[in-house]
Structure formats: structure tokens, C-alpha cells
Design a protein around this motif. Structure first.
Motif, mmCIF file in Angstrom:
data_model
loop_
_atom_site.group_PDB
_atom_site.id
_atom_site.type_symbol
_atom_site.label_atom_id
_atom_site.label_comp_id
_atom_site.label_asym_id
_atom_site.label_seq_id
_atom_site.Cartn_x
_atom_site.Cartn_y
_atom_site.Cartn_z
ATOM 1 N N VAL A 1 2.017 8.291 -19.082
ATOM 2 C CA VAL A 1 2.396 8.503 -17.220
ATOM 3 C C VAL A 1 1.826 7.743 -16.285
ATOM 4 N N LEU A 2 0.415 7.512 -16.350
ATOM 5 C CA LEU A 2 -0.282 6.655 -15.825
ATOM 6 C C LEU A 2 0.023 4.477 -16.408
ATOM 7 N N TRP A 3 0.386 4.962 -17.594
ATOM 8 C CA TRP A 3 0.470 3.452 -17.614
ATOM 9 C C TRP A 3 2.124 2.859 -17.683
ATOM 10 N N LEU A 4 2.466 3.796 -17.673
ATOM 11 C CA LEU A 4 4.301 4.043 -16.753
ATOM 12 C C LEU A 4 4.459 3.893 -15.463
ATOM 13 N N THR A 5 4.142 4.657 -14.798
ATOM 14 C CA THR A 5 3.113 3.937 -13.343
ATOM 15 C C THR A 5 2.503 2.799 -13.114
ATOM 16 N N ILE A 6 1.563 2.438 -13.422
ATOM 17 C CA ILE A 6 1.392 0.945 -13.070
ATOM 18 C C ILE A 6 1.832 -0.320 -14.413
ATOM 19 N N ASP A 7 2.782 0.119 -14.525
ATOM 20 C CA ASP A 7 4.648 -0.962 -15.239
ATOM 21 C C ASP A 7 5.094 -0.870 -14.443
ATOM 22 N N VAL A 8 5.291 0.347 -13.793
ATOM 23 C CA VAL A 8 6.912 0.249 -12.927
ATOM 24 C C VAL A 8 6.045 -0.242 -11.254
ATOM 25 N N MET A 9 4.676 -0.037 -11.527
ATOM 26 C CA MET A 9 4.450 -0.467 -10.096
ATOM 27 C C MET A 9 4.600 -2.124 -9.648
ATOM 28 N N LEU A 10 4.004 -2.854 -11.016
ATOM 29 C CA LEU A 10 3.567 -4.358 -10.697
ATOM 30 C C LEU A 10 5.853 -5.036 -11.452
ATOM 31 N N ARG A 11 6.554 -4.282 -12.330
ATOM 32 C CA ARG A 11 7.531 -4.874 -12.623
ATOM 33 C C ARG A 11 7.707 -4.035 -12.257
ATOM 34 N N PRO A 12 8.645 -3.757 -11.076
ATOM 35 C CA PRO A 12 9.439 -2.809 -10.471
ATOM 36 C C PRO A 12 10.925 -2.398 -11.171
ATOM 37 N N VAL A 13 11.437 -1.316 -11.027
ATOM 38 C CA VAL A 13 13.056 -1.351 -11.939
ATOM 39 C C VAL A 13 14.279 -2.267 -12.291
ATOM 40 N N THR A 14 14.857 -2.485 -12.562
ATOM 41 C CA THR A 14 15.733 -3.747 -12.790
ATOM 42 C C THR A 14 17.257 -2.651 -12.549
ATOM 43 N N PRO A 15 18.062 -3.093 -11.763
ATOM 44 C CA PRO A 15 19.699 -1.652 -12.336
ATOM 45 C C PRO A 15 19.531 -1.629 -13.556
ATOM 46 N N LEU B 1 0.963 -1.464 0.422
ATOM 47 C CA LEU B 1 -0.234 0.303 0.364
ATOM 48 C C LEU B 1 0.901 1.267 0.143
ATOM 49 N N ALA B 2 1.888 1.325 0.545
ATOM 50 C CA ALA B 2 2.902 2.127 1.316
ATOM 51 C C ALA B 2 3.104 2.709 -0.611
ATOM 52 N N ARG B 3 3.743 1.469 -1.309
ATOM 53 C CA ARG B 3 4.744 1.853 -2.286
ATOM 54 C C ARG B 3 3.422 2.408 -3.281
ATOM 55 N N GLY B 4 2.072 1.670 -3.062
ATOM 56 C CA GLY B 4 1.052 2.078 -4.524
ATOM 57 C C GLY B 4 1.494 3.700 -4.181
ATOM 58 N N LEU B 5 0.647 4.563 -2.975
ATOM 59 C CA LEU B 5 0.413 5.004 -2.409
ATOM 60 C C LEU B 5 1.792 6.577 -3.216
ATOM 61 N N ARG B 6 3.202 6.038 -2.991
ATOM 62 C CA ARG B 6 3.980 7.261 -3.332
ATOM 63 C C ARG B 6 3.847 6.853 -4.840
ATOM 64 N N LEU B 7 3.563 5.856 -5.659
ATOM 65 C CA LEU B 7 3.886 5.768 -7.423
ATOM 66 C C LEU B 7 2.272 6.771 -7.770
ATOM 67 N N LEU B 8 1.271 7.115 -7.079
ATOM 68 C CA LEU B 8 0.404 7.772 -6.962
ATOM 69 C C LEU B 8 0.964 9.215 -7.167
ATOM 70 N N GLY B 9 1.224 9.753 -6.043
ATOM 71 C CA GLY B 9 1.797 10.404 -5.639
ATOM 72 C C GLY B 9 2.776 10.715 -6.294
ATOM 73 N N ARG B 10 3.885 10.469 -7.000
ATOM 74 C CA ARG B 10 4.729 10.459 -8.584
ATOM 75 C C ARG B 10 3.467 10.349 -10.071
ATOM 76 N N PHE B 11 2.753 9.844 -9.507
ATOM 77 C CA PHE B 11 2.040 10.410 -11.099
ATOM 78 C C PHE B 11 1.766 11.023 -11.041
ATOM 79 N N LEU B 12 0.692 11.902 -10.200
ATOM 80 C CA LEU B 12 0.368 13.056 -10.634
ATOM 81 C C LEU B 12 0.727 14.027 -10.591
ATOM 82 N N ARG B 13 2.095 13.833 -9.755
ATOM 83 C CA ARG B 13 2.675 15.175 -10.083
ATOM 84 C C ARG B 13 3.944 15.098 -11.342
#
Length: 149
Positions: free
Chosen positions: A131-145, A20-32
């Protein structure tokens, strides 16, 4: 002339259920409209004369995360998000307008409003849907190095 090779894109990363915390953090990034990975850099490029409106940057200026995570059709899901959002907004605003003006509903005005809204909103919202699609994708598939190089 030889073509410049494009860096390999990673599409086969592990799926993850976000907290939930990660989802809310990503939601805030999306809104900005910020990078979903670091929240530092903007996703959309600034509009300039001669450049199309709503262009997605190649990478985040802060963390160097590559925004287009897979092949050329990566943002095709953004079109679906755009369509669904546009239709839901239209249906909601149409219902509110009818309920607010009942029983003297201005059908002519609603017809013109509906036509204008269904043409303009998808065009204006499309960059945001990317941007919303990118955020959803990063939420479900975290970024790799590998995606940060």
C-alpha cells in the motif's frame, strides 16, 4: 481454452512533483490503508479462511482504480520498502533496548527478540508496504482516466 486478455496497463504517465497538501492527503489515505486515488475503498482484501493474508484487491470498489498499475513485477519495489523498514525498525529498537538497559544488557533476551522480530515483522508488514508503494507511485505519477476503466 483461450486465455482471457488482460486490460492494458499504463506505466508511461508523466511524473509530477506533488504539493505538500497532496502529499499529506495521500499520507492520510495510506495510514487508513485506503485507495490513494479517492480514499474511499480499501486496498487490502479482507482475510478469509483459505485466502492468503494481505491480498491486494484488483480495483478500488469506489472509483475502480486498478491497483496493479504495470506488469506482474509492479510490487517488487514494495519488497525493498519492506526490507528497509524492517531493518530500520530492528536497528532502532535494538539501540533503544541497549540504551534502556545499560549497563546490565540482557544479551540473551535481545538475541531471541532480534531473531523473532526479523522473521515476523517483514511477513506482517509486507501487505502494508504494498500500500505504501502504491501511494508513493500515485503521488509521483497521478492516476489517468484510462486507469479508472
Amino acid at each position: 481454452m483461450s486465455a482471457v486478455p488482460r486490460p492494458a496497463r499504463t506505466t508511461e504517465t508523466e511524473l509530477e512533483v506533488p504539493s505538500l497538501a497532496r502529499g499529506l492527503r495521500l499520507l492520510g489515505r495510506f495510514l487508513r490503508l485506503r485507495c490513494p486515488h479517492c480514499g474511499g475503498g480499501p486496498v487490502l482484501a479482507r482475510w478469509r479462511v483459505g485466502m492468503p493474508w494481505g491480498v491486494i484487491r484488483d480495483r478500488c470498489p469506489a472509483c475502480h482504480f486498478r491497483y496493479e498499475r504495470s506488469d506482474d513485477g509492479y510490487f517488487a519495489a514494495a519488497m525493498l520498502i519492506n526490507l528497509i523498514t524492517s531493518e530500520l525498525l530492528f536497528a532502532f529498537s535494538f539501540a533503544v533496548a541497549i540504551l534502556a538497559t545499560w549497563p546490565e544488557v540482557p544479551w540473551d533476551g535481545l538475541t531471541y527478540y532480534a531473531a523473532a522480530a526479523m522473521l515476523l515483522f517483514p511477513l506482517l508488514f509486507y501487505p502494508v508496504s504494498k500500500v505504501l508503494w502504491l501511494t508513493i507511485d500515485v503521488m509521483l505519477r497521478p492516476v489517468t482516466p484510462a486507469e479508472l476503466r
